[in-house]
Design a protein around this motif. Sequence first.
Motif, PDB file in Angstrom:
ATOM      1  N   GLY A 167      -6.066 -14.975   0.190  1.00 43.76           N
ATOM      2  CA  GLY A 167      -7.090 -13.953   0.058  1.00 43.76           C
ATOM      3  C   GLY A 167      -7.047 -12.958   1.204  1.00 43.76           C
ATOM      4  N   PHE A 168      -6.711 -13.434   2.391  1.00 41.03           N
ATOM      5  CA  PHE A 168      -6.632 -12.545   3.548  1.00 41.03           C
ATOM      6  C   PHE A 168      -5.336 -11.733   3.559  1.00 41.03           C
ATOM      7  CE2 PHE A 168     -10.211 -15.037   4.710  1.00 41.03           C
ATOM      8  CZ  PHE A 168     -10.972 -14.215   5.526  1.00 41.03           C
ATOM      9  N   TYR A 169      -4.262 -12.260   2.939  1.00 41.73           N
ATOM     10  CA  TYR A 169      -3.072 -11.426   2.756  1.00 41.73           C
ATOM     11  C   TYR A 169      -3.429 -10.210   1.896  1.00 41.73           C
ATOM     12  CZ  TYR A 169      -0.341 -15.643   4.051  1.00 41.73           C
ATOM     13  OH  TYR A 169       0.192 -16.747   4.676  1.00 41.73           O
ATOM     14  N   VAL A 170      -4.153 -10.468   0.822  1.00 40.93           N
ATOM     15  CA  VAL A 170      -4.551  -9.376  -0.071  1.00 40.93           C
ATOM     16  C   VAL A 170      -5.456  -8.399   0.675  1.00 40.93           C
ATOM     17  CG1 VAL A 170      -5.744  -8.792  -2.220  1.00 40.93           C
ATOM     18  CG2 VAL A 170      -4.292 -10.833  -2.120  1.00 40.93           C
ATOM     19  N   ALA A 171      -6.370  -8.920   1.489  1.00 46.44           N
ATOM     20  CA  ALA A 171      -7.254  -8.051   2.266  1.00 46.44           C
ATOM     21  C   ALA A 171      -6.447  -7.173   3.220  1.00 46.44           C
ATOM     22  CB  ALA A 171      -8.261  -8.896   3.051  1.00 46.44           C
ATOM     23  N   GLY A 172      -5.449  -7.739   3.875  1.00 45.23           N
ATOM     24  CA  GLY A 172      -4.601  -6.946   4.758  1.00 45.23           C
ATOM     25  C   GLY A 172      -3.878  -5.841   4.025  1.00 45.23           C
ATOM     26  N   ALA A 173      -3.406  -6.150   2.816  1.00 45.30           N
ATOM     27  CA  ALA A 173      -2.727  -5.139   2.013  1.00 45.30           C
ATOM     28  C   ALA A 173      -3.674  -4.023   1.599  1.00 45.30           C
ATOM     29  CB  ALA A 173      -2.099  -5.797   0.779  1.00 45.30           C
ATOM     30  N   ILE A 174      -4.929  -4.363   1.337  1.00 49.03           N
ATOM     31  CA  ILE A 174      -5.923  -3.336   0.997  1.00 49.03           C
ATOM     32  C   ILE A 174      -6.175  -2.427   2.198  1.00 49.03           C
ATOM     33  CG2 ILE A 174      -8.364  -2.945   0.428  1.00 49.03           C
ATOM     34  CD1 ILE A 174      -8.214  -5.456  -1.345  1.00 49.03           C
ATOM     35  N   ILE A 175      -6.277  -3.003   3.380  1.00 46.20           N
ATOM     36  CA  ILE A 175      -6.461  -2.192   4.590  1.00 46.20           C
ATOM     37  C   ILE A 175      -5.331  -1.184   4.714  1.00 46.20           C
ATOM     38  CG2 ILE A 175      -6.393  -2.277   7.119  1.00 46.20           C
ATOM     39  CD1 ILE A 175      -7.986  -4.923   6.936  1.00 46.20           C
ATOM     40  N   GLU A 176      -4.099  -1.619   4.503  1.00 48.83           N
ATOM     41  CA  GLU A 176      -2.963  -0.713   4.620  1.00 48.83           C
ATOM     42  C   GLU A 176      -2.971   0.345   3.519  1.00 48.83           C
ATOM     43  OE1 GLU A 176       0.283  -3.196   7.181  1.00 48.83           O
ATOM     44  OE2 GLU A 176       0.720  -2.898   5.044  1.00 48.83           O
ATOM     45  N   LYS A 177      -3.353  -0.044   2.303  1.00 47.54           N
ATOM     46  CA  LYS A 177      -3.369   0.911   1.193  1.00 47.54           C
ATOM     47  C   LYS A 177      -4.431   1.992   1.417  1.00 47.54           C
ATOM     48  CE  LYS A 177      -2.355   2.425  -2.988  1.00 47.54           C
ATOM     49  NZ  LYS A 177      -2.686   1.584  -4.179  1.00 47.54           N
ATOM     50  N   ALA A 184      -1.732  -3.870  11.743  1.00 46.88           N
ATOM     51  CA  ALA A 184      -1.819  -4.015  13.200  1.00 46.88           C
ATOM     52  C   ALA A 184      -2.476  -2.803  13.838  1.00 46.88           C
ATOM     53  CB  ALA A 184      -0.422  -4.234  13.785  1.00 46.88           C
ATOM     54  N   ASP A 185      -2.119  -1.609  13.367  1.00 44.04           N
ATOM     55  CA  ASP A 185      -2.696  -0.394  13.943  1.00 44.04           C
ATOM     56  C   ASP A 185      -4.194  -0.304  13.665  1.00 44.04           C
ATOM     57  OD1 ASP A 185      -0.317   0.407  15.034  1.00 44.04           O
ATOM     58  OD2 ASP A 185       0.163   1.871  13.463  1.00 44.04           O
ATOM     59  N   GLU A 186      -4.619  -0.745  12.488  1.00 43.64           N
ATOM     60  CA  GLU A 186      -6.045  -0.686  12.161  1.00 43.64           C
ATOM     61  C   GLU A 186      -6.853  -1.704  12.963  1.00 43.64           C
ATOM     62  OE1 GLU A 186      -8.091   1.411  10.167  1.00 43.64           O
ATOM     63  OE2 GLU A 186      -6.309   2.573  10.699  1.00 43.64           O
ATOM     64  N   VAL A 187      -6.284  -2.877  13.201  1.00 47.19           N
ATOM     65  CA  VAL A 187      -6.966  -3.843  14.064  1.00 47.19           C
ATOM     66  C   VAL A 187      -7.110  -3.267  15.470  1.00 47.19           C
ATOM     67  CG1 VAL A 187      -6.704  -6.079  15.220  1.00 47.19           C
ATOM     68  CG2 VAL A 187      -6.332  -5.896  12.752  1.00 47.19           C
TER      69      VAL A 187
END
Length: 377
Positions: A167-177, A184-187
């Motif tokens: 679920g957190f992999y998907v969340a990370g992909a949403i952040i990038e999209k 990493a840059d958004e964190v």
Amino acid sequence: MTHTEIQNALDRAVAEHGVPGIVAEVRDGDETWFGTAGVADLATGAKRVPGENLHTGSSGKAFTAAAMLALEAEGRLSIDDTVERHLPGVLTNGYDGNKITIRHLLSNSSGMFATGLAPEASHRYATRSGFAEHHLDVWTKEDLLKLAVSQPPVFEPGAAFTYSNGGFYVAGAIIEKVTGNSYADEVHRTIVEPLGLSSTRVRGRHESDYAEPHPRFYSSQFLKDGVDPASVTPENWESLIEDPGMAPLDVTVFNTSLGWSAGDVVSTTGDMTRFVGALASGALLPEEQHREMWTTISTEGGYWMPYARYGLGVFEFDREITNGMVLRGVGGSLWGSYICTVSSEDGRHVVSLHTNTEWKTWDIVFDVVKAEFAKGL
């Protein structure tokens, strides 16, 4: 600032639970304290020191949740958006992207299976020989999104709790999209920079070592020879682990890209006290997003820490065991590293503990927390 009880707890972790080395850093108002027991290096006997670079395991989930909530505060998305809205077609194999929301992903209530037990990943690291062969393997975002849906749902979205890296992999992909930037840059933009966390970052995908200072990391988290990783379940895994009398394996050199947005942050205990104190108190996020982060659900039956409820990438101890005191935190474990950071509600009193081996027992956490927050326990 004396901490005899917490020092005793650290000593017990080494003497009674076989931890190679443990540290605890305390921030209480304007005062700080650092304690240690055991060693940083079994070969040399070197002691652990302040400011060590450490892998924070699934504590990275709190960074993902905080970054996502910061995007919501900026009007870039809503955590009640569906996955399908941002990543159409990514969820397959029985997962309905029109029903699973970002909130579900961040609260481990999406119905996605316990990704850590996926044979496609676990077989690479499940035995000592497998770890030796695969410890430098690099996992891409595409690999991880495929892994996230490699087994079917375990319940309907919102119906229960199961700890799921997927679920957190998907969340990370949403952040990038949504942002067009790397996770990493958004964190860094939404958390590291505002809080001045000078020793904290998402680990590079191809990294396999740590900047000095750091302890050696040791693991005994391996299956017995001949065990098929595909046979491991949340119910039987403990019985399949190798003989506890075996010497731990040095796993310091290890590519941890399998963690990514589910947990691949390197930090220090000092930075973690600042981060979790800010999350607990509301110093990082606006009021609405702070409230969303700490709206918790039951973890019963979800194979997770006892006596705690789960928010968005974070936990809160049940108040029945804290005499009504609000204690909030994050934690994470992987091969060779375990960290747990717990804060009072106002963020002024925080303790961060780290062992240079993976999770051994919840007794270590509860022992340290009770020693430090004794007035409320």
